[in-house]
Write an enzyme that holds these catalytic residues in place. Structure first.
Site, PDB file in Angstrom:
ATOM      1  N   GLU A   1       0.885  -1.177   0.000  1.00  0.00           N
ATOM      2  CA  GLU A   1       0.000   0.000   0.000  1.00  0.00           C
ATOM      3  C   GLU A   1       0.915   1.217   0.000  1.00  0.00           C
ATOM      4  O   GLU A   1       1.458   1.598   1.045  1.00  0.00           O
ATOM      5  CB  GLU A   1      -0.888  -0.019   1.250  1.00  0.00           C
ATOM      6  CG  GLU A   1      -1.859  -1.184   1.289  1.00  0.00           C
ATOM      7  CD  GLU A   1      -3.085  -0.968   0.405  1.00  0.00           C
ATOM      8  OE1 GLU A   1      -3.372   0.177   0.044  1.00  0.00           O
ATOM      9  OE2 GLU A   1      -3.743  -1.966   0.074  1.00  0.00           O
TER      10      GLU A   1
ATOM     11  N   CYS B   1      -2.062   9.672   2.679  1.00  0.00           N
ATOM     12  CA  CYS B   1      -1.635   9.104   1.387  1.00  0.00           C
ATOM     13  C   CYS B   1      -2.571   9.464   0.249  1.00  0.00           C
ATOM     14  O   CYS B   1      -2.134   9.615  -0.880  1.00  0.00           O
ATOM     15  CB  CYS B   1      -1.496   7.599   1.498  1.00  0.00           C
ATOM     16  SG  CYS B   1      -3.016   6.797   2.027  1.00  0.00           S
TER      17      CYS B   1
HETATM   18  P1  NAD Z   1       8.152   4.752   4.953  1.00  0.00           P
HETATM   19  O1  NAD Z   1       8.124   3.968   3.709  1.00  0.00           O
HETATM   20  O2  NAD Z   1       9.290   5.638   5.214  1.00  0.00           O
HETATM   21  O3  NAD Z   1       8.036   3.787   6.236  1.00  0.00           O
HETATM   22  C1  NAD Z   1       7.016   2.823   6.377  1.00  0.00           C
HETATM   23  C2  NAD Z   1       7.475   1.718   7.296  1.00  0.00           C
HETATM   24  O4  NAD Z   1       8.621   1.105   6.710  1.00  0.00           O
HETATM   25  C3  NAD Z   1       7.876   2.167   8.697  1.00  0.00           C
HETATM   26  O5  NAD Z   1       7.376   1.260   9.633  1.00  0.00           O
HETATM   27  C4  NAD Z   1       9.400   2.126   8.669  1.00  0.00           C
HETATM   28  O6  NAD Z   1       9.943   1.752   9.904  1.00  0.00           O
HETATM   29  C5  NAD Z   1       9.676   1.045   7.655  1.00  0.00           C
HETATM   30  N1  NAD Z   1      10.930   1.263   6.927  1.00  0.00           N
HETATM   31  C6  NAD Z   1      11.491   2.450   6.591  1.00  0.00           C
HETATM   32  N2  NAD Z   1      12.649   2.261   5.918  1.00  0.00           N
HETATM   33  C7  NAD Z   1      12.821   0.926   5.830  1.00  0.00           C
HETATM   34  C8  NAD Z   1      13.828   0.091   5.252  1.00  0.00           C
HETATM   35  N3  NAD Z   1      14.891   0.605   4.642  1.00  0.00           N
HETATM   36  N4  NAD Z   1      13.680  -1.243   5.346  1.00  0.00           N
HETATM   37  C9  NAD Z   1      12.614  -1.773   5.944  1.00  0.00           C
HETATM   38  N5  NAD Z   1      11.634  -1.041   6.525  1.00  0.00           N
HETATM   39  C10 NAD Z   1      11.728   0.289   6.476  1.00  0.00           C
HETATM   40  O7  NAD Z   1       6.770   5.568   4.959  1.00  0.00           O
HETATM   41  P2  NAD Z   1       6.232   6.603   6.025  1.00  0.00           P
HETATM   42  O8  NAD Z   1       7.066   7.838   5.968  1.00  0.00           O
HETATM   43  O9  NAD Z   1       6.029   5.941   7.335  1.00  0.00           O
HETATM   44  O10 NAD Z   1       4.788   6.896   5.417  1.00  0.00           O
HETATM   45  C11 NAD Z   1       4.587   7.778   4.357  1.00  0.00           C
HETATM   46  C12 NAD Z   1       4.426   7.053   3.043  1.00  0.00           C
HETATM   47  O11 NAD Z   1       3.445   6.031   3.163  1.00  0.00           O
HETATM   48  C13 NAD Z   1       3.900   7.967   1.944  1.00  0.00           C
HETATM   49  O12 NAD Z   1       4.508   7.655   0.728  1.00  0.00           O
HETATM   50  C14 NAD Z   1       2.418   7.635   1.899  1.00  0.00           C
HETATM   51  O13 NAD Z   1       1.788   7.956   0.696  1.00  0.00           O
HETATM   52  C15 NAD Z   1       2.447   6.171   2.175  1.00  0.00           C
HETATM   53  N6  NAD Z   1       1.175   5.718   2.711  1.00  0.00           N
HETATM   54  C16 NAD Z   1       0.399   4.897   1.947  1.00  0.00           C
HETATM   55  C17 NAD Z   1      -0.831   4.489   2.428  1.00  0.00           C
HETATM   56  C18 NAD Z   1      -1.719   3.580   1.647  1.00  0.00           C
HETATM   57  O14 NAD Z   1      -2.666   3.056   2.226  1.00  0.00           O
HETATM   58  N7  NAD Z   1      -1.485   3.357   0.368  1.00  0.00           N
HETATM   59  C19 NAD Z   1      -1.254   4.908   3.685  1.00  0.00           C
HETATM   60  C20 NAD Z   1      -0.423   5.738   4.417  1.00  0.00           C
HETATM   61  C21 NAD Z   1       0.799   6.133   3.930  1.00  0.00           C
END
Ligand code: NAD
Length: 470
Positions: A216, A250
């Protein structure tokens, strides 16, 4: 926590693996009971703790927490409760005449041991929402919430520890390294919500074990306003969609494509609606959130500074305050195409508007970028709405509103390609955490029994008939 770190989570994983058949063979009633316990925690025993945690994490107003964190999970539970019995039933499907004597059905079986990695922007909603689907489908689950909202993660850890033994559901707090360690394990399914950049890392790690994934993701969700739209309603709804959660959503409208001659009226309405929603002094409003942390605050401020440097038309807002990560709702017209504001997912309270003359321009512009997670259009023209919908691609959409598509559990929620792979919510979420096992029952005598070796002219004739008629 330390206990898990020391052995790199494999002990926990193995205990869940052993337990998966017990959990997978649980009855519909047993699963509902677990969901009821989660509902009770969210609606009653932990409600105030959740509100306090969200306020501590980024000053999220209590009402917004109730509406956008707690309510979606409660309604997901309610929906699962009403439908799970039928979801769990074997689904009969037809059988071709050539296989006469056989019957076929799809059996929904749990995937097994699942990993849920969730983001910080709606931490309760986007952690417990998928958890409801995973429990409904009969899986064991390890959850890794975001490190950026530690208060929300702390409350969720308390809830999970109170309601489940960790060989069924475990929540592990910690930094990115925790996710990296977990991703080394051979999960049966990974449900990840986050950015496209990290989505690629997750998919790569999953490919090592051929683990299935639901991703997602995010991206830039466009909003088109044409000259037939009710502009006041459009502005009001866009402001709600954009500035709820301070734009850290998002499916928030990322940018607006506006018919050029509506610019002055749009700006006037924008200013008056912002004042109506958040008062003349937005930073003192209790209805407006803050940016999650200094890193994201700095990123968003750099967009505003870039606009100032470019001498772009900042039509409203533009102020900020580092002491509490406050950014004023900001409206900017016609930024250069190569500016960060127009290339990056904004994920904050800055609304760039690009003006257009012909509706065809909007389609060309949208299609020059990655497929968005959501696409919105404000219009009364069926011709324009059809034109936009038929000539673009997106994960979801809404005509004359935004965000609402998230709340209907009959609709699949998710992106397409860069904005996501797979779907969540309701049956679609249950399906994401299930394997559709293809089953066939053959009766004592079946048509295929007549085609076994040794082959003969008669059997060849039967095959000829099969090719022709069945
Ligand atoms: P992110 O991708 O930075 O982090 C998401 C999760 O991944 C966190 O739990 C983090 O600890 C983990 N993570 C981060 N780097 C990692 C790595 N290198 N290896 C493994 N895990 C890792 O996203 P965010 O900043 O928490 O959220 C914002 C993003 O999420 C935006 O792009 C937003 O559009 C998207 N989002 C999508 C939805 C949806 O339902 N489609 C909903 C909310 C947010």
């Amino acid at each position: 926590m330390t206990r898990y770190i020391d052995n790199k989570f494999s002990d926990l994983f193995n205990r869940q693996k052993v337990n998966q058949f017990k959990i997978g063979n649980s009855t519909y009633k047993e699963r509902i009971k677990k969901l009821e316990a989660l509902r009770n925690a969210l609606e009653f025993s932990y409600k105030q703790k959740i509100r306090d945690a969200m306020y501590a994490d980024f000053k999220k107003p209590f009402l917004e927490t109730d509406l956008t964190e707690i309510y979606p999970v409660l309604s997901e539970i309610k929906f699962a409760k009403s439908n799970l019995k039928s979801w769990l039933k074997d689904q009969k499907v037809g059988t071709p005449l050539a296989l006469l004597g056989a019957s076929s059905y799809i059996k929904y079986e749990p995937k097994g041991v699942c990993l849920i990695i969730s983001p910080w922007n709606f931490p309760i909603n986007l952690t417990f929402g998928p958890l409801v689907s995973a429990i409904a489908a009969g899986n064991t689950v390890i959850i890794k919430p975001s490190e950026m909202t530690p208060n929300a993660s702390g409350v969720m850890a308390d809830i999970v520890t109170e309601l489940f033994t960790d060989d069924e559901v475990a929540l592990i707090e910690g930094e990115v390294e925790v996710s990296e360690e977990l991703l080394k394990l051979p999960f049966n399914h990974i449900f990840f919500t986050g950015s496209p950049q990290v989505g690629k890392i997750v998919m790569k790690a999953a490919s090592e074990h051929l683990t299935s994934v639901t991703l997602e993701l995010g991206g830039k969700s466009p909003t088109i306003i044409d000259d037939s739209a009710n502009l006041e309603t459009a502005v009001k709804r866009i402001i709600y969609g954009k500035f709820t959660n301070a734009g850290q959503t998002c499916i928030a409208p990322d940018y607006v494509l506006l018919k050029a001659d509506l610019k002055a009226e749009f700006t006037t309405l924008f200013k008056s609606k912002i004042a109506e929603f958040y008062s003349e002094d937005v930073k003192s409003s209790e209805s407006y959130s803050r940016i999650v942390n200094p890193k994201h605050f700095g990123r968003l401020v750099s967009y505003i500074e870039e606009a100032k440097l470019n001498k772009s038309d900042i039509a409203s807002g533009g102020s900020y305050n580092a002491s509490d990560n406050y950014i004023e709702p900001t409206l900017i017209f016609d930024m250069p195409e190569d500016s960060k504001l127009m290339t990056d997912e904004i994920f904050g309270p800055i609304l760039p508007v690009k003006t257009y003359s012909n509706i065809e321009e909007t389609v060309n512009y949208i299609n020059s970028k990655e497929k968005p997670l959501a696409l919105y259009i404000y219009s009364k023209s069926k011709k324009n709405i059809d034109f936009i919908m038929n000539n673009t691609r997106a994960g979801s959409g809404c005509v004359n509103h935004n965000l609402l598509q998230f709340l209907n559990h009959n609709l699949p929620f998710g992106g397409s390609n860069n904005s996501g792979i797979g779907k969540a919510h309701g049956f679609h979420g249950f399906e994401a955490f299930s394997n559709r096992r293809a089953m066939m029952k053959q009766h004592t005598l079946g048509a295929t029994d007549f085609l076994l070796p040794p082959y003969s002219n008669f059997k060849q004739k039967l095959v000829d008939l099969t090719l022709k008629w069945f």
